[in-house]
Design a protein around this motif. Structure first.
Motif, PDB file in Angstrom:
ATOM      1  N   GLN A 226      87.708  82.285 110.745  1.00 32.25           N
ATOM      2  CA  GLN A 226      87.024  81.610 109.642  1.00 32.25           C
ATOM      3  C   GLN A 226      85.515  81.703 109.811  1.00 32.25           C
ATOM      4  N   LEU A 227      85.086  81.502 111.053  1.00 28.28           N
ATOM      5  CA  LEU A 227      83.654  81.511 111.345  1.00 28.28           C
ATOM      6  C   LEU A 227      83.058  82.868 110.989  1.00 28.28           C
ATOM      7  N   LEU A 228      83.744  83.945 111.394  1.00 29.37           N
ATOM      8  CA  LEU A 228      83.229  85.288 111.113  1.00 29.37           C
ATOM      9  C   LEU A 228      83.113  85.495 109.606  1.00 29.37           C
ATOM     10  N   GLU A 229      84.156  85.063 108.906  1.00 27.18           N
ATOM     11  CA  GLU A 229      84.164  85.229 107.455  1.00 27.18           C
ATOM     12  C   GLU A 229      82.998  84.462 106.824  1.00 27.18           C
ATOM     13  N   THR A 230      82.815  83.229 107.299  1.00 28.24           N
ATOM     14  CA  THR A 230      81.767  82.391 106.719  1.00 28.24           C
ATOM     15  C   THR A 230      80.390  82.960 107.031  1.00 28.24           C
ATOM     16  N   VAL A 231      80.240  83.514 108.246  1.00 25.60           N
ATOM     17  CA  VAL A 231      78.949  84.109 108.590  1.00 25.60           C
ATOM     18  C   VAL A 231      78.657  85.268 107.633  1.00 25.60           C
ATOM     19  N   ASP A 232      79.681  86.062 107.298  1.00 27.91           N
ATOM     20  CA  ASP A 232      79.495  87.150 106.327  1.00 27.91           C
ATOM     21  C   ASP A 232      79.007  86.610 104.994  1.00 27.91           C
ATOM     22  N   HIS A 233      79.680  85.550 104.525  1.00 26.38           N
ATOM     23  CA  HIS A 233      79.257  84.937 103.257  1.00 26.38           C
ATOM     24  C   HIS A 233      77.827  84.446 103.345  1.00 26.38           C
ATOM     25  N   PHE A 234      77.543  83.840 104.490  1.00 20.34           N
ATOM     26  CA  PHE A 234      76.222  83.277 104.696  1.00 20.34           C
ATOM     27  C   PHE A 234      75.167  84.374 104.602  1.00 20.34           C
ATOM     28  N   ASN A 235      75.445  85.511 105.277  1.00 22.82           N
ATOM     29  CA  ASN A 235      74.477  86.612 105.248  1.00 22.82           C
ATOM     30  C   ASN A 235      74.302  87.161 103.837  1.00 22.82           C
ATOM     31  N   HIS A 236      75.410  87.237 103.128  1.00 20.21           N
ATOM     32  CA  HIS A 236      75.342  87.706 101.750  1.00 20.21           C
ATOM     33  C   HIS A 236      74.441  86.792 100.930  1.00 20.21           C
ATOM     34  N   ASN A 237      74.684  85.495 101.098  1.00 21.77           N
ATOM     35  CA  ASN A 237      73.902  84.497 100.368  1.00 21.77           C
ATOM     36  C   ASN A 237      72.428  84.569 100.769  1.00 21.77           C
ATOM     37  N   GLN A 238      72.206  84.716 102.073  1.00 24.74           N
ATOM     38  CA  GLN A 238      70.840  84.830 102.576  1.00 24.74           C
ATOM     39  C   GLN A 238      70.171  86.069 101.975  1.00 24.74           C
ATOM     40  N   GLY A 239      70.947  87.165 101.877  1.00 26.13           N
ATOM     41  CA  GLY A 239      70.433  88.401 101.287  1.00 26.13           C
ATOM     42  C   GLY A 239      69.962  88.176  99.864  1.00 26.13           C
ATOM     43  N   ASN A 240      70.755  87.446  99.096  1.00 27.60           N
ATOM     44  CA  ASN A 240      70.358  87.139  97.716  1.00 27.60           C
ATOM     45  C   ASN A 240      69.051  86.366  97.690  1.00 27.60           C
ATOM     46  N   PHE A 241      68.948  85.448  98.634  1.00 25.44           N
ATOM     47  CA  PHE A 241      67.748  84.627  98.645  1.00 25.44           C
ATOM     48  C   PHE A 241      66.537  85.464  99.050  1.00 25.44           C
ATOM     49  N   HIS A 242      66.733  86.375  99.993  1.00 28.84           N
ATOM     50  CA  HIS A 242      65.629  87.256 100.378  1.00 28.84           C
ATOM     51  C   HIS A 242      65.181  88.119  99.213  1.00 28.84           C
ATOM     52  N   TYR A 243      66.150  88.556  98.434  1.00 26.50           N
ATOM     53  CA  TYR A 243      65.822  89.351  97.245  1.00 26.50           C
ATOM     54  C   TYR A 243      64.898  88.546  96.337  1.00 26.50           C
ATOM     55  N   TYR A 244      65.267  87.278  96.159  1.00 24.99           N
ATOM     56  CA  TYR A 244      64.430  86.406  95.325  1.00 24.99           C
ATOM     57  C   TYR A 244      63.042  86.265  95.939  1.00 24.99           C
ATOM     58  N   GLN A 245      63.012  86.115  97.282  1.00 24.05           N
ATOM     59  CA  GLN A 245      61.709  85.935  97.925  1.00 24.05           C
ATOM     60  C   GLN A 245      60.826  87.168  97.782  1.00 24.05           C
ATOM     61  N   ARG A 246      61.457  88.366  97.898  1.00 24.43           N
ATOM     62  CA  ARG A 246      60.676  89.604  97.731  1.00 24.43           C
ATOM     63  C   ARG A 246      60.124  89.695  96.329  1.00 24.43           C
ATOM     64  N   LEU A 247      61.013  89.358  95.370  1.00 23.23           N
ATOM     65  CA  LEU A 247      60.607  89.387  93.970  1.00 23.23           C
ATOM     66  C   LEU A 247      59.417  88.458  93.754  1.00 23.23           C
ATOM     67  N   LEU A 248      59.544  87.272  94.354  1.00 17.81           N
ATOM     68  CA  LEU A 248      58.506  86.260  94.199  1.00 17.81           C
ATOM     69  C   LEU A 248      57.199  86.751  94.776  1.00 17.81           C
ATOM     70  N   SER A 249      57.255  87.324  96.007  1.00 19.36           N
ATOM     71  CA  SER A 249      55.994  87.709  96.627  1.00 19.36           C
ATOM     72  C   SER A 249      55.377  88.892  95.876  1.00 19.36           C
ATOM     73  N   ARG A 250      56.225  89.768  95.300  1.00 18.11           N
ATOM     74  CA  ARG A 250      55.679  90.883  94.507  1.00 18.11           C
ATOM     75  C   ARG A 250      54.941  90.340  93.283  1.00 18.11           C
ATOM     76  N   GLU A 251      55.578  89.376  92.635  1.00 17.07           N
ATOM     77  CA  GLU A 251      54.934  88.766  91.468  1.00 17.07           C
ATOM     78  C   GLU A 251      53.635  88.089  91.868  1.00 17.07           C
ATOM     79  N   GLN A 252      53.688  87.399  93.015  1.00 12.02           N
ATOM     80  CA  GLN A 252      52.489  86.678  93.444  1.00 12.02           C
ATOM     81  C   GLN A 252      51.348  87.642  93.740  1.00 12.02           C
ATOM     82  N   GLN A 253      51.744  88.806  94.296  1.00 12.96           N
ATOM     83  CA  GLN A 253      50.739  89.820  94.575  1.00 12.96           C
ATOM     84  C   GLN A 253      50.102  90.295  93.274  1.00 12.96           C
ATOM     85  N   ARG A 254      50.953  90.566  92.293  1.00 13.78           N
ATOM     86  CA  ARG A 254      50.443  91.042  91.009  1.00 13.78           C
ATOM     87  C   ARG A 254      49.527  90.007  90.381  1.00 13.78           C
TER      88      ARG A 254
END
Lengths: 338, 319
Positions: A226-254
């Motif tokens: 279960q833990l391994l599975e949840t860690v995978d989900h967690f990383n996926h979710n974290q990845g989505n959030f990083h995508y948002y953060q990159r988007l945000l910092s690109r906008e902020q740069q512009r």
């Protein structure tokens, strides 16, 4: 808040867990508020959906299924007709480790909380009684009661709900999504007397399974999976959030490029005409750039909190059983070989 | 059917002309169902009159065991020879069938009931018609919590099956002799059952009988400690027994000593050949190493999670 289970309710929950093992089981609890801060739980029923094991991938999913809501409503009506007068007080869940912390469970609890908050008189919080079947199978008594934490309720009522700013303000973290509350079992003098006759005195080998070395291995293997599975989900979710953060910092740069470009133009204007009034200059405040740029909206952090909570609980469970194993093994080792 | 005096041993043939049963019926009550009955009686004890209720459960086809899994109180009114069962009975049966579709009504119970014609009437209700045990015979569970003077005693529970007696059938009704609700009750063996899960809970309740509120143990390690203490006591008992056997001072009339002896005999014979001391030592050490590893890795994951959530908030807050 404190909750008290009737002895038969505790037994029924344990039995329901044993009957449906290794699948989860859940159901509504009915009881009587003694004071606004304490509830006696007198009746428990098992949800009809506990019997179809195939669609139970998500724990507590069944709280909101129509079949179960109808069942819950009808049971309550009948209890009232029979003049038992018990109120809906919460749910029980037979589960393993931290699996019960899901978005669905939290959202259902929030939904019921909000419905009840609208009524005039103060009603006690709905409780989630969690029974760990795998621990019970090792001969441990494992019941825990949780209510929604004030931090979670506060955050859910804020604008934009679960964004980082709100999490900071309300001090909501993955470890305080739910609040553990004291749980006791009601001891009737009568039942006490009855118990003497019911349970044989013999020290049976079965209930001492906790003493056997390595007896938690199967449960731990499940938890690790279960833990391994949840860690995978967690990383996926974290990845989505990083995508948002990159988007945000690109906008902020512009935006900052745009702002500095305007400031340069303003400086040029001031050079040409040192007496230029403010209205002749280009505005660079946030009101102005909002017209030209749109920042991405922050995704809800709830899923991240839930997954973190699960991982935390899984690890806690592993540490717990590893500690027991270490204690037992070292005891045996010292006795046998020293 | 010929109208005649009709007395059948319910153990041999069921009340409703089913093929004769060779085995004796037995009743197993789940501990939770029994406790629920006792609790509800406690709850209702201020009300006058008797308490009756429905028993739900299952029957096994091969053995003649009836399992009682659940129960609920049925409200009823008595008026002389007439009695009415509340319609909530049917609703509750329907609700129970929803959560456990394989269970059905197996009988009824009464608490502190005196024996009178009423019992026959109620038994008739639970044996025939919708939501009854038909075509199987109904179980009647009688629970006595008080003695005749009305003071509480240790609960006594007994299960019965019944066969109808007296005239019935077309001729009887023609002669106006038909009378429902006359039964011969005979007692059947009863036992209380529970799963291993429930057992640890029951044992926990039992250890805390004196407390008005039984606390739920919060900590697994504490439970380990209490189990180890129990083990300690058992070992002391065993050592005591072995010492007595060696010195020849064992009391041969004590049944408990026999039990210990038999236990040792069965368990020591079936023990597999032990591994050598070195093997045992190394496998225990590696078990400790594994456990430590799990402990360490799980803590590491937890710490990482903590750090990550703190960093996330900081990073996000800066923007």
């Amino acid at each position: 808040m404190s909750y008290e289970l009737n002895a038969s309710v505790a037994l029924k929950i344990a039995r329901s867990g044993a009957e449906h093992w290794p699948h989860p089981a859940s159901g509504p609890l009915f009881g009587f508020p003694e004071t606004p801060d304490s509830v006696k739980i007198s009746h428990v029923f098992s949800f009809p959906t506990n019997n179809n094991h195939h669609n139970q991938n998500e724990e507590g999913f069944s709280f909101r299924s129509n079949v179960n809501l109808d069942f819950q409503e009808r049971t309550l009506q009948e209890l009232n007709k029979a003049k038992i007068g018990a109120q809906f007080s919460g749910w029980y869940l037979c589960s393993q480790g931290g699996r019960f912390i899901t978005q669905s469970v939290l959202e259902t609890m929030l939904q019921f909380h909000n419905q009840r908050a609208k009524s005039l008189d103060r009603q006690p919080e709905l409780v989630l009684v969690v029974h760990e079947t795998s621990k019970a199978r090792q001969g441990l008594v494992s019941f825990k009661a949780y209510i929604l934490s004030p931090q979670l309720i506060q955050t859910s009522q804020m604008r934009e709900k679960f964004i980082t700013k709100n999490l900071r303000t309300a001090e909501l973290t993955f470890s305080n999504l739910l609040k553990e509350v004291p749980l006791t079992v009601r001891n009737l003098s009568l039942v006490g007397g009855a118990l003497d006759g019911l349970i044989p005195d013999d020290v049976s080998t079965e209930s001492e399974r906790i003493l056997a070395l390595g007896n938690s291995t199967q449960g731990d293997l499940n938890t690790i999976e279960q833990l391994l599975e949840t860690v995978d989900h967690f990383n996926h979710n974290q990845g989505n959030f990083h995508y948002y953060q990159r988007l945000l910092s690109r906008e902020q740069q512009r935006i900052s490029q745009w702002v500095s470009k305007r400031e340069q133009e303003n400086a040029a204007t001031l050079k040409r005409n040192p007496n230029a009034t403010e209205s002749e200059l280009l505005r660079t405040d946030s009101y102005e750039w909002c017209k030209h740029f749109k920042l991405p909206t922050e995704p809800s952090r709830l899923e991240n909190l839930v997954l973190s909570g699960q991982i935390d609980a899984f690890c806690e469970g592993l540490i717990n059983s590893a500690d027991i194993e270490i204690a037992k093994s070292i005891g045996v080792q010292n006795r046998l070989f020293n | 059917m010929v109208a005649s005096l009709h007395i059948v041993n319910p153990n041999l043939a069921s009340a409703f002309s089913l093929p004769p049963r060779s085995n004796t019926l037995s009743v197993s009550i789940h501990a939770s169902a029994l406790l629920q009955i006792l609790e509800s009686s406690y709850f209702d004890q201020n009300k006058n009159g008797r308490i009756i209720g429905t028993l739900l459960g299952s029957r096994s086809e091969e053995t003649t065991e009836v399992q009682v899994k659940d129960s609920f109180i049925v409200s009823h009114t008595e008026d002389g020879d007439e009695f009415t069962i509340d319609s909530s009975q049917r609703e509750f049966v329907a609700i129970h069938k929803k959560s456990s579709p394989r269970d059905s009504v197996v009988g009824w119970f009464s608490i502190n009931s005196k024996v009178d014609s009423f019992i026959g009437l109620v038994h008739d209700f639970f044996s025939k018609g919708p939501d009854s045990t038909h075509p199987y015979p109904a179980i009647y569970l009688s629970i006595q919590l008080c003695d005749e003077s009305g003071s509480f005693v240790e609960p006594v529970f007994k299960a019965y099956v019944a066969s109808p007696v007296g005239c019935y059938g077309a001729l009887a009704s023609h002669l106006d002799l038909e009378k429902a609700g006359s039964f011969v009750f005979s007692e059947v063996p009863t036992k209380v059952i529970y799963s291993a899960n429930e057992k640890s809970l029951l044992a926990h309740f039992k250890n805390n009988v004196v407390e008005p509120k039984v606390p739920i143990p919060q900590n697994d390690t504490n439970q380990l400690i209490s189990q180890l203490n129990k083990l300690d006591v058992s070992i002391d008992q065993l050592i005591d027994y072995v010492d007595k056997v060696i010195s020849g001072s064992l009391d041969r009339n004590d049944v408990k000593n026999d039990e210990i002896g038999r236990f040792l005999l069965t368990n020591l014979v079936s023990l597999p050949t032990s591994p050598s001391k070195e093997e045992l030592s190394s496998s225990i050490s590696s078990h400790i190493q594994d456990s430590l590893m799990i402990d360490y890795l799980a803590s590491a994951v937890k710490t990482q999670l903590d750090v990550s959530s703190k960093l996330m908030n900081l990073v996000q807050d800066d923007k």
